[in-house]
Scaffold this active site. Structure first.
Site, PDB file in Angstrom:
ATOM      1  N   ARG A   1     -30.952  24.086  15.782  1.00  0.00           N
ATOM      2  CA  ARG A   1     -30.820  24.441  14.363  1.00  0.00           C
ATOM      3  C   ARG A   1     -29.344  24.676  14.021  1.00  0.00           C
ATOM      4  O   ARG A   1     -28.917  24.491  12.893  1.00  0.00           O
ATOM      5  CB  ARG A   1     -31.670  25.670  14.008  1.00  0.00           C
ATOM      6  CG  ARG A   1     -31.400  26.206  12.611  1.00  0.00           C
ATOM      7  CD  ARG A   1     -32.546  26.975  11.992  1.00  0.00           C
ATOM      8  NE  ARG A   1     -33.185  27.909  12.885  1.00  0.00           N
ATOM      9  CZ  ARG A   1     -32.667  29.095  13.261  1.00  0.00           C
ATOM     10  NH1 ARG A   1     -31.486  29.482  12.818  1.00  0.00           N
ATOM     11  NH2 ARG A   1     -33.336  29.865  14.086  1.00  0.00           N
TER      12      ARG A   1
ATOM     13  N   TYR B   1     -27.824  13.718 -10.371  1.00  0.00           N
ATOM     14  CA  TYR B   1     -29.074  13.287  -9.743  1.00  0.00           C
ATOM     15  C   TYR B   1     -30.210  14.200 -10.216  1.00  0.00           C
ATOM     16  O   TYR B   1     -30.014  15.401 -10.400  1.00  0.00           O
ATOM     17  CB  TYR B   1     -28.888  13.363  -8.228  1.00  0.00           C
ATOM     18  CG  TYR B   1     -30.126  13.000  -7.454  1.00  0.00           C
ATOM     19  CD1 TYR B   1     -30.560  11.685  -7.382  1.00  0.00           C
ATOM     20  CD2 TYR B   1     -30.858  13.977  -6.805  1.00  0.00           C
ATOM     21  CE1 TYR B   1     -31.696  11.360  -6.674  1.00  0.00           C
ATOM     22  CE2 TYR B   1     -32.002  13.652  -6.086  1.00  0.00           C
ATOM     23  CZ  TYR B   1     -32.418  12.341  -6.034  1.00  0.00           C
ATOM     24  OH  TYR B   1     -33.542  12.011  -5.330  1.00  0.00           O
TER      25      TYR B   1
ATOM     26  N   ASP C   1     -20.515  14.879  -5.666  1.00  0.00           N
ATOM     27  CA  ASP C   1     -21.531  14.058  -5.005  1.00  0.00           C
ATOM     28  C   ASP C   1     -21.019  12.616  -4.977  1.00  0.00           C
ATOM     29  O   ASP C   1     -20.869  11.977  -6.020  1.00  0.00           O
ATOM     30  CB  ASP C   1     -22.858  14.167  -5.784  1.00  0.00           C
ATOM     31  CG  ASP C   1     -24.011  13.419  -5.105  1.00  0.00           C
ATOM     32  OD1 ASP C   1     -23.747  12.457  -4.361  1.00  0.00           O
ATOM     33  OD2 ASP C   1     -25.173  13.795  -5.365  1.00  0.00           O
TER      34      ASP C   1
ATOM     35  N   LYS D   1     -29.131   7.225   1.602  1.00  0.00           N
ATOM     36  CA  LYS D   1     -28.854   6.034   0.786  1.00  0.00           C
ATOM     37  C   LYS D   1     -27.938   5.077   1.549  1.00  0.00           C
ATOM     38  O   LYS D   1     -28.351   4.526   2.545  1.00  0.00           O
ATOM     39  CB  LYS D   1     -28.247   6.466  -0.547  1.00  0.00           C
ATOM     40  CG  LYS D   1     -29.024   7.604  -1.245  1.00  0.00           C
ATOM     41  CD  LYS D   1     -30.405   7.185  -1.692  1.00  0.00           C
ATOM     42  CE  LYS D   1     -31.248   8.366  -2.163  1.00  0.00           C
ATOM     43  NZ  LYS D   1     -30.661   9.157  -3.242  1.00  0.00           N
TER      44      LYS D   1
HETATM   45  C1  LIG Z   1     -30.798  10.494  -3.462  1.00  0.00           C
HETATM   46  C2  LIG Z   1     -29.699  11.285  -4.005  1.00  0.00           C
HETATM   47  C3  LIG Z   1     -29.606  12.657  -3.735  1.00  0.00           C
HETATM   48  C4  LIG Z   1     -30.656  13.398  -2.931  1.00  0.00           C
HETATM   49  O1  LIG Z   1     -30.712  12.947  -1.608  1.00  0.00           O
HETATM   50  P1  LIG Z   1     -32.029  13.078  -0.673  1.00  0.00           P
HETATM   51  O2  LIG Z   1     -31.519  12.624   0.649  1.00  0.00           O
HETATM   52  O3  LIG Z   1     -33.089  12.193  -1.249  1.00  0.00           O
HETATM   53  O4  LIG Z   1     -32.432  14.517  -0.693  1.00  0.00           O
HETATM   54  C5  LIG Z   1     -28.523  13.334  -4.244  1.00  0.00           C
HETATM   55  N1  LIG Z   1     -27.589  12.729  -5.000  1.00  0.00           N
HETATM   56  C6  LIG Z   1     -27.659  11.413  -5.287  1.00  0.00           C
HETATM   57  C7  LIG Z   1     -26.594  10.798  -6.138  1.00  0.00           C
HETATM   58  C8  LIG Z   1     -28.703  10.642  -4.816  1.00  0.00           C
HETATM   59  O5  LIG Z   1     -28.777   9.343  -5.118  1.00  0.00           O
END
Ligand SMILES: *Cc1c(COP(=O)(O)O)cnc(C)c1O
Length: 387
Positions: free
Chosen positions: A54, A107, A179, A204
């Protein structure tokens, strides 16, 4: 090292502890030591090593090191998902009474943190149209604890001037968290544009194959450690098997993103010229209102675009989606295969139709995440479905 080399080698130079030539999945919760004294040394931080997964794990560390090097950061840490990276970062850095300034187009999950969960914890969040940078700068100048940015945004590919907003934030002593999921570190490095922390959904582009959830942050040792200490206790650790898949994905990140940049620009140009298409949102197009800002802060314009088709009845959108052969109709983006969907069922499924409308996201919008296929095949596929 340059980015393609980093993807392959970072965290994996030199022989492995276990004698294997390639990264192993260390599917272990705890780590044992030959003596209690050595165990204590590691537990008390006098020697490097792992105690409990963890907190840290060797396979997970390799993924973190790749992200750290790609973002040219002092430190990086990882999470079970992108949303875990975002919620742990906000949870670790904010206190009741703090004020956050952000944009309306984050998001969908982040948007819900801002509109539902942070207010529950006594944190005020103000959201502004990303195209209205004057209002953003004025809101930041009134004083805030944290500025949260995303550029390009998902799904309408809006661009904010990261350096300009970071400068405004630093004038009032605020932290900037960006982000960078949609851009990827191949195309943009927010830390070099003034951000204090960069956040990724590794699910992604970083992983790129749609088979592992994960998240990461990178920035100064001081900030990353603060968030890491919260995550250790919060428990949103990245699983070693997912870390293995994400590290494997990053080895080809630069190749994939270079192809996706090229494919997306060609697809965007094609769509813009097609009479059945109403609007195309892609920062690489000269018609994009912030094309100049994008060109200033990005090395490539990314693999995601969106567009509205001229038949504004949502039946038209579903009929179009059903006719696409070379696009998975599924949530997510940034994978080797092209994926298409509407924000109402993907990125902004958490929002109500009214909230989506307020964010300027028509329910007839198609989000198209371009894969690494041959672009002529993609364009033929789009042409058939549009016709
Ligand atoms: C998909 C996404 C997230 C969240 O990510 P997860 O791995 O699905 O929790 C956050 N920000 C952006 C821009 C995303 O495309």
């Amino acid at each position: 090292m340059r980015q393609s080399t980093i993807g392959v080698w970072a965290g994996e130079e030199g022989p492995k502890d276990d004698g294997s030539s390639h990264l192993s999945i260390v599917a272990r919760i705890s780590f044992d030591y030959p003596s209690a004294a050595q165990w204590a040394d590691v537990a008390l931080g006098r020697r490097p090593g792992h105690i409990y997964s963890r907190n840290s794990n060797p396979t997970v560390n390799v993924f973190e090191e790749k992200v750290r090097c790609l973002e040219e950061a002092e430190a990086a840490t990882s999470f079970a998902s992108g949303m875990a990276a975002i919620s742990n970062t906000l949870g670790a850095l904010l206190r009741p009474g703090d004020r956050v300034v952000s944009i309306t187009d984050t998001y969908g999950g982040t948007h819900r943190l801002f509109t539902e969960f942070l207010p529950q914890m006594g944190i005020a969040v103000e959201l502004y149209d990303p195209n209205d940078e004057d209002s953003l700068v004025r809101a930041i100048a009134r004083g805030c604890r944290l500025v949260y940015l995303e550029s390009p945004t998902n799904p309408t590919l809006k661009i904010v001037d990261l350096q300009k907003l970071a400068d405004a934030a630093h004038t009032v002593g605020a932290l900037v968290v960006t982000d960078n999921t949609v851009a990827t570190p191949i195309n943009q490095n927010p830390l070099k544009l003034g951000s204090d922390l960069v956040v990724h959904s590794a699910s992604k582009f970083l992983g790129g194959h749609g088979d592992a959830l994960g998240g990461a942050i990178a920035g100064s040792t001081e900030l990353v450690t603060r968030v890491f200490r919260y995550r250790e206790i919060n428990g949103a650790a990245l699983d070693p098997f997912a870390a293995f898949l994400l590290a494997r994905g990053i080895r080809t990140l630069e190749l994939r993103v270079a192809r996706q940049n090229e494919n997306a620009l060609a697809v965007a140009r094609f769509l813009e010229s097609h009479c059945a298409v109403d609007r195309v949102f892609y920062p690489g197009l000269e018609s994009h209102p912030k094309h100049d800002t994008a060109a200033k802060q990005m090395r490539g314009f990314g693999g995601m675009l969106s567009f509205t088709i001229r038949d504004t009845a949502s039946r038209g959108v579903t009929a179009f989606l059903d006719r696409l052969r070379l696009a998975r109709k599924a949530a997510s983006l940034g994978h080797v295969e092209t994926m298409a969907g509407t924000p109402a069922t993907t990125s902004h499924v958490e929002c109500t139709a009214a909230q989506r409308a307020a964010m300027g996201i028509p329910d007839t919008l198609v989000r198209y995440s371009v894969g690494i296929e041959n672009v002529a095949d993609l364009i033929e596929d789009l042409q058939k479905a549009l016709n």
